[in-house]
Design a protein around this motif. Structure first.
Motif, PDB file in Angstrom:
ATOM      1  N   HIS A 103      77.246   8.372  22.439  1.00 41.22           N
ATOM      2  CA  HIS A 103      77.745   9.086  23.612  1.00 41.22           C
ATOM      3  C   HIS A 103      77.548  10.591  23.478  1.00 41.22           C
ATOM      4  CE1 HIS A 103      81.377   9.635  21.145  1.00 41.22           C
ATOM      5  NE2 HIS A 103      81.758  10.565  21.995  1.00 41.22           N
ATOM      6  N   LEU A 104      77.473  11.226  24.651  1.00 43.60           N
ATOM      7  CA  LEU A 104      77.322  12.667  24.775  1.00 43.60           C
ATOM      8  C   LEU A 104      78.638  13.248  25.279  1.00 43.60           C
ATOM      9  CD1 LEU A 104      75.561  15.299  24.965  1.00 43.60           C
ATOM     10  CD2 LEU A 104      75.009  14.576  27.309  1.00 43.60           C
ATOM     11  N   ASP A 105      79.165  14.223  24.555  1.00 41.12           N
ATOM     12  CA  ASP A 105      80.343  14.969  24.995  1.00 41.12           C
ATOM     13  C   ASP A 105      79.902  16.347  25.477  1.00 41.12           C
ATOM     14  OD1 ASP A 105      82.106  12.979  24.336  1.00 41.12           O
ATOM     15  OD2 ASP A 105      82.735  13.868  22.441  1.00 41.12           O
ATOM     16  N   LEU A 106      80.333  16.712  26.667  1.00 47.31           N
ATOM     17  CA  LEU A 106      80.060  18.042  27.202  1.00 47.31           C
ATOM     18  C   LEU A 106      81.399  18.731  27.441  1.00 47.31           C
ATOM     19  CD1 LEU A 106      77.263  17.117  29.764  1.00 47.31           C
ATOM     20  CD2 LEU A 106      76.958  18.210  27.527  1.00 47.31           C
ATOM     21  N   HIS A 107      81.708  19.712  26.619  1.00 52.05           N
ATOM     22  CA  HIS A 107      82.941  20.489  26.746  1.00 52.05           C
ATOM     23  C   HIS A 107      82.620  21.738  27.551  1.00 52.05           C
ATOM     24  CE1 HIS A 107      84.902  18.022  23.608  1.00 52.05           C
ATOM     25  NE2 HIS A 107      83.679  17.980  23.088  1.00 52.05           N
TER      26      HIS A 107
END
Length: 297
Positions: A103-107
């Motif tokens: 998964h990709l987390d974009l903060h």
């Protein structure tokens, strides 16, 4: 602005199987994880800034998610492929089976997200938009955009503006941005607006939601909302909300071992007698009789 996120994350039974790829951009931190979780693994997450999570495989049958810890195993739901979590909104997860996932987390710094949306939407609509959580299973173009972002996390060959533009495109594809003219032109709520209401009610299943709050969720005035809602559903907003709560009661009666008193408390009824009265009005029989008929059939 260069920005480093500060998310509280508490996990048990989840481990990274490869080093994370990450990159800090202008008001954005992107992190790509390859991980594995054991059956029964769990996590708690809370961030002071908005974030987007995109799963590269379907995890809805392996990861259960809830807005409160006591809802896990009782009133949780499958994790969607793509989610937007507003600032300050907590999330609890539990794995029902051993699973590897990517998964990709974009903060996103909240000011950065506002700076991206406000020129096109206006400050008021942008502020309203970033407060609404989103869960999407049919991810469409977000999948391709997310893969491009992952490529940019491990390379430094292009200007950072390219990765920032990709993240902006993901945000606008995923965020629940209302079009004010749709309901006015048709005299009915759009499917997207109904989806927002359904999602909002699902996350507040133990509370009664006012008509004013429902109108705010879809971006309409209270008076106009009440008119178009009845035209769309054939019910008043409060009648619709009550029917949804009874639907939830039926799910709990069928799928769990909760007592009727427990179900009444979980769904915001004053007591078991209140739930029984309303359930009989809507369904035609008491919760106990309805549960018995389903067990026997």
């Amino acid at each position: 602005m260069t920005y480093l996120h500060s998310m509280q994350a508490e996990t048990d039974g989840i481990r990274a199987i490869l080093p994370a790829k990450w990159r800090s951009l202008d008001g954005i931190v992107g992190v790509h994880w390859e991980a594995e979780a054991q059956a029964g693994a769990n996590g708690y997450y809370l961030s002071p800034d908005p974030r987007i999570v995109f799963f590269f495989n379907d995890v809805s049958s392996q990861i259960r998610v809830a807005d409160r810890e006591n809802q896990l195993g009782r009133n949780d739901r499958g994790m969607a492929r793509a989610i937007y979590v507003p600032a300050g909104v907590p999330m609890w997860t539990r794995f029902s089976a051993r699973h590897r996932f990517s998964h990709l987390d974009l903060h996103l710094h909240q000011d950065r997200l506002m700076r991206y949306l406000a020129p096109s939407l206006g400050a008021s609509k942008a502020r309203s938009t970033i407060k609404r959580p989103v869960e999407v299973q049919d991810v469409g173009p977000v999948a391709a955009l997310s893969r491009l972002v992952v490529d940019e996390l491990s390379t430094d060959t292009r200007h950072p503006l390219f990765a920032e533009s990709l993240v902006g495109s993901i945000a606008t594809a995923l965020l629940d941005i209302p079009r004010d003219d749709e309901a006015i032109q048709s005299g009915r709520l759009t499917q997207a607006q109904m989806n927002r209401l359904t999602s909002h009610l699902a996350t507040h299943g133990d509370q009664r939601i006012t008509v004013a709050e429902m109108a705010e969720v879809v971006g309409l005035s209270e008076s106009w909302f009440a008119t178009v809602f009845r035209e769309t559903t054939g019910k008043t907003p409060l009648q619709w909300q009550l029917s949804r709560r009874i639907d939830a009661a039926q799910d709990l009666l069928c799928n769990g071992s909760l007592t009727i008193a427990d179900i009444a408390a979980q769904l915001g009824f004053s007591d078991q007698a209140h739930l029984t009265k309303v359930f009989r009005q809507v369904v035609g029989e008491t919760p106990a009789a309805w549960r018995r008929s389903r067990v026997q059939s």
